[in-house]
Design a protein around this motif. Structure first.
Motif, PDB file in Angstrom:
ATOM      1  N   TRP A   9     -16.561  23.694   4.315  1.00  0.00           N
ATOM      2  CA  TRP A   9     -17.624  22.854   3.747  1.00  0.00           C
ATOM      3  C   TRP A   9     -18.946  23.613   3.682  1.00  0.00           C
ATOM      4  O   TRP A   9     -19.734  23.422   2.749  1.00  0.00           O
ATOM      5  N   ARG A  10     -19.176  24.512   4.658  1.00  0.00           N
ATOM      6  CA  ARG A  10     -20.396  25.320   4.631  1.00  0.00           C
ATOM      7  C   ARG A  10     -20.355  26.307   3.471  1.00  0.00           C
ATOM      8  O   ARG A  10     -21.351  26.506   2.762  1.00  0.00           O
ATOM      9  N   GLY A  12     -18.659  25.970   0.722  1.00  0.00           N
ATOM     10  CA  GLY A  12     -18.797  25.198  -0.511  1.00  0.00           C
ATOM     11  C   GLY A  12     -20.235  24.794  -0.777  1.00  0.00           C
ATOM     12  O   GLY A  12     -20.717  24.850  -1.919  1.00  0.00           O
ATOM     13  N   ALA A  13     -20.943  24.413   0.272  1.00  0.00           N
ATOM     14  CA  ALA A  13     -22.339  23.992   0.116  1.00  0.00           C
ATOM     15  C   ALA A  13     -23.223  25.170  -0.297  1.00  0.00           C
ATOM     16  O   ALA A  13     -24.122  25.024  -1.130  1.00  0.00           O
TER      17      ALA A  13
END
Length: 399
Positions: A9-10, A12-13
């Motif tokens: 998720w990091r 992707g962000a």
């Protein structure tokens, strides 16, 4: 996408923040084109002077890309936050009431300097968070963010500026830069720029790298020799009215977005075809417009082919550079960015010089011939071993 390093998720962000930053930079660069008359009236300068805000921006990026590699030792988390902070501040300075043309020009130069660094570090930062075999796919995502500026950013900024004043879009662009800044500052790990697989080419090859630079310069010069004067072409040759021209240009932008979205996932699997095919398509589009641009249906179709190919060529060259860079990928990408911006300026100058001699139709013929030259460089025999032609890439062992 799988990979190592930060959690999914990091990663992707951070990629989303880089896509947003690419969108913001590209919109900032080209927005004055849509607000030309409004800015000229408010600043009490000529349309040519406002146009110089775009031309000067591109030339600044071209000239500064390589010299600004003095930042190569700065951790990318800190460098990117500084770059995006400069973008935000320069955007807000541009939007200040009563700002003079000189101050606006200075803000544009500052933004262009930030962009020159951004394009060289964006790819390695994003690619470095994923497995090596995902390089092309990540570059494809970043290219989607940049292409959205043409399809959505500039049209939306033009509409907003027409209804609320030309300064409002620059305020919002500063906000978008701030969003990217905060995300990257919070989530991008701090590491040395030379660490990780993305810091160096996967298959270093000096001859292959020089070939990519030539393809970039020739193809971009060809594209902009004609496209710089596309509005006049659509009016004088194709016979479209003002309202129809806007729709055709929107189709051009939509095709560009579609081209990078479709081709991005294929870059890793077909590294040669994803560059050769769009260069060939660009040549067909430019020469086809010269030959059949007087037929409205053919003109629209070929303009869309041109949009899809121009955007895809730059994305493919960026991906190729990450593979064959003979040293640090950031320096190689800066060189490719410089070649791209030099090509834009050279193409516009070439088209402008030819315009009174051969007419607007002839500028597309010249652009097509330059693109054919790029295709010859890309595919000529004898380049198989350097990764630039039809043969396999060289490996580190072969070097």
């Amino acid at each position: 996408m799988g990979g190592t390093g930060p959690k999914a998720w990091r990663r992707g962000a951070v990629v989303a923040a880089l896509m947003l930053a690419a969108f913001t930079f590209n919109t900032t660069e080209n927005l004055p084109v849509g607000l030309l008359a409004l800015m000229a009236d408010d600043l009490r300068v000529t349309l040519t002077a406002v146009g110089a805000l775009v031309t000067g921006y591109g030339l600044t990026v071209a000239v500064a890309s390589l010299p600004l590699q003095v930042t190569r030792s700065v951790p990318r988390r800190y460098l990117l936050t500084g770059i995006l902070g400069l973008l935000a501040v320069a955007s807000w300075v541009s939007a200040l009431g009563g700002v003079s043309y000189g101050v606006l020009l200075a803000a544009r130069v500052a933004t262009a300097l930030a962009q020159a660094v951004f394009w060289s570090v964006m790819g390695p930062v994003a690619v470095g968070m994923f497995a090596p075999e995902r390089r092309g796919r990540v570059i494809g995502l970043l290219s989607v963010g940049g292409s959205l500026a043409t399809v959505a950013g500039v049209p939306a900024g033009t509409w907003l500026g027409g209804h609320t004043g030309w300064r409002t879009p620059f305020v919002l662009l500063g906000v978008l830069a701030l969003v990217s800044l905060v995300t990257i500052a919070a989530l991008l790990p701090t590491s040395r720029p030379q660490d990780g697989h993305a810091a160096y080419g996967a298959a270093p090859d000096r001859r292959g790298f020089r070939t990519v630079m030539a393809v970039t310069a020739l193809s971009v010069t060809g594209a902009f020799a004609g496209f710089t004067y596309v509005v006049a072409f659509l009016d004088e040759v194709s016979g479209f009215g003002e309202g129809a021209v806007s729709a055709v240009l929107l189709a051009f932008g939509g095709a560009a977005l579609a081209g990078v979205a479709v081709t991005g996932p294929l870059l890793d699997r077909f590294p040669r075809a994803t560059l050769t095919v769009p260069v060939a398509a660009q040549a067909v589009a430019l020469l086809g417009l010269w030959a059949t641009g007087h037929v409205p249906v053919a003109s629209v179709a070929l303009i869309m082919v041109l949009g899809a190919s121009v955007a895809t060529v730059f994305m493919a060259t960026q991906s190729r550079v990450l593979r064959v860079a003979p040293g640090r990928t950031e320096t190689a990408l800066a060189a490719n960015s410089a070649a791209y911006n030099v090509g834009i300026a050279a193409g516009a100058l070439l088209g402008g010089a030819l315009l009174p001699v051969v007419g607007v139709r002839g500028t597309f013929l010249a652009g097509g011939l330059f693109t054919v030259a790029a295709l010859v460089v890309q595919t000529r025999p004898g380049r198989a071993r350097d990764g630039a032609g039809i043969g396999p890439w060289r490996t580190n062992a072969e070097l």
